[in-house]
Design an enzyme around this catalytic site. Structure first.
Site, PDB file in Angstrom:
ATOM      1  N   HIS A 129      -1.611   0.050  -9.867  1.00 47.03           N
ATOM      2  CA  HIS A 129      -2.214  -0.936  -8.956  1.00 47.03           C
ATOM      3  C   HIS A 129      -2.646  -2.201  -9.727  1.00 47.03           C
ATOM      4  O   HIS A 129      -3.819  -2.599  -9.685  1.00 47.03           O
ATOM      5  CB  HIS A 129      -3.401  -0.324  -8.205  1.00 47.03           C
ATOM      6  CG  HIS A 129      -3.679  -0.984  -6.887  1.00 47.03           C
ATOM      7  ND1 HIS A 129      -3.948  -0.297  -5.735  1.00 47.03           N
ATOM      8  CD2 HIS A 129      -3.722  -2.292  -6.542  1.00 47.03           C
ATOM      9  CE1 HIS A 129      -4.167  -1.144  -4.747  1.00 47.03           C
ATOM     10  NE2 HIS A 129      -4.031  -2.361  -5.212  1.00 47.03           N
TER      11      HIS A 129
ATOM     12  N   ARG B 205       0.849  -1.188   0.000  1.00 49.67           N
ATOM     13  CA  ARG B 205       0.000   0.000   0.000  1.00 49.67           C
ATOM     14  C   ARG B 205       0.885   1.238   0.000  1.00 49.67           C
ATOM     15  O   ARG B 205       1.940   1.242   0.646  1.00 49.67           O
ATOM     16  CB  ARG B 205      -0.908   0.006   1.247  1.00 49.67           C
ATOM     17  CG  ARG B 205      -2.066  -0.985   1.196  1.00 49.67           C
ATOM     18  CD  ARG B 205      -3.079  -0.622   0.119  1.00 49.67           C
ATOM     19  NE  ARG B 205      -4.252  -1.488   0.104  1.00 49.67           N
ATOM     20  CZ  ARG B 205      -4.445  -2.501  -0.750  1.00 49.67           C
ATOM     21  NH1 ARG B 205      -3.544  -2.788  -1.670  1.00 49.67           N
ATOM     22  NH2 ARG B 205      -5.556  -3.221  -0.694  1.00 49.67           N
TER      23      ARG B 205
END
Ligand code: GLV
Length: 309
Positions: A272, A223
């Site tokens: 992502h 993250r």
């Protein structure tokens, strides 16, 4: 009692796959829910807290992604959260990590002399052999272990850092914050797969970045929140010690158009995509957990509210 299904995309495939495994369940595609009292479980990628709170008999959230921070914010009903631990996603993430570690280890941006046919191969640079290139994995859960196995099988030495360490015999284990500087300083490439929790938010500060080995590659597929300030990451590539950085996750996501991460020769940004939820395998795992719950068994893995993963 019914199950609400709220995918990010691919709704009809999700519904078909779940129905295949759960022919006797009432599966309701959000927002087509009339009787909110009857909703017992939610399978979703994200959902507004107010919508979750409108199901008074909700017992379980089955996450459609590996990360579960979206289910742990203030105001989310305090129900059991089941993570998605899909080996297919871990395989993809291991492949992504292999790609970028090897890219920078072997300097595949270099021209390698292919433009000089009379001197074919003369530009080939000596590269460190896998056994001379230590790979560090920050976060040694299901995904971290899969990545570790991918590298050890190719002969790379692997350092694994986690809160409580590992007894995995193939890797060098580092446990706890007091070992983090040594871990970072001994890796030629570091791959972050830590989840987003209060303990990992802002973990990699400017000071931590200064503890990396000279020329190391940093790859973030966990993250973006693990980096305290992305400008510090860019500075660490510009001025050392980092040799390169690869970020699949950022904070915020997407980055702002003016982010210094873009257009940098030794920083790669991907949107992502290191590991995506694959509907057939993910639906089978979620359905198996629903069946366990129906049989009075514990689903897994269940998020521990104390650690946040
Ligand atoms: C992706 O980042 C996920 O959490 O599944």
């Amino acid at each position: 009692m019914s199950i609400v299904v709220n995918p990010w995309s691919g709704s009809s495939q999700w519904m078909a796959e779940l129905a295949k495994h759960l022919p006797d369940e009432e599966l309701l595609l959000w927002p087509d829910v009339v009787d909110r009292d009857a909703v017992e479980m939610v399978a979703a990628w994200r959902m507004k807290r107010a919508d979750l709170a409108s199901f008074p008999n909700l017992t379980t959230i089955l996450s459609m992604g590996a990360g579960t921070e979206q289910w742990q914010r203030d105001g989310t009903p305090p129900v059991r959260i089941v993570r998605l631990a899909d080996p297919a996603m871990s395989d993809e993430m291991a492949a992504y990590a292999l790609h970028w570690v090897i890219h920078f280890q072997r300097d595949f941006d270099a021209p390698y002399g292919v433009d000089d046919l009379s001197n074919w191969g003369s530009g080939a640079l000596p590269v460190p052999a896998p056994r001379e290139h230590r790979v560090g994995i920050l976060g040694y859960g299901t995904i971290g272990r899969r990545i570790g196995r991918a590298f050890t099988e190719l002969g790379y030495p692997v350092n694994a850092w986690s809160r409580s360490g590992t007894t995995d015999a193939n890797v060098t284990s580092f446990a706890g914050l007091e070992t983090l500087a040594e871990f970072l300083g001994t890796c030629d490439a570091v791959i972050n797969v830590l989840p987003n929790t209060p303990a990992t938010t802002g973990l990699i500060t400017a000071e931590r970045l200064s503890q990396f080995a000279p020329g190391a590659t940093f790859i973030n597929i966990g993250r973006g929140t693990v980096i305290a300030d992305e400008d510090d990451l860019v500075d660490a590539v510009d001025s050392g010690p980092l040799g390169a950085a690869v970020v699949d996750v950022t904070n915020p996501e997407p980055p702002t158009a003016s982010s210094r991460l873009f257009g940098h020769r030794r920083i790669r940004v991907t949107p992502h995509v290191a590991g995506s939820t694959q509907i057939p395998t993910a639906a089978a795992l979620i359905a198996a957990n629903i069946s366990r719950i129906r049989a009075g068994e514990e689903p897994f893995p269940v998020v521990d509210p104390a650690t946040g993963y």
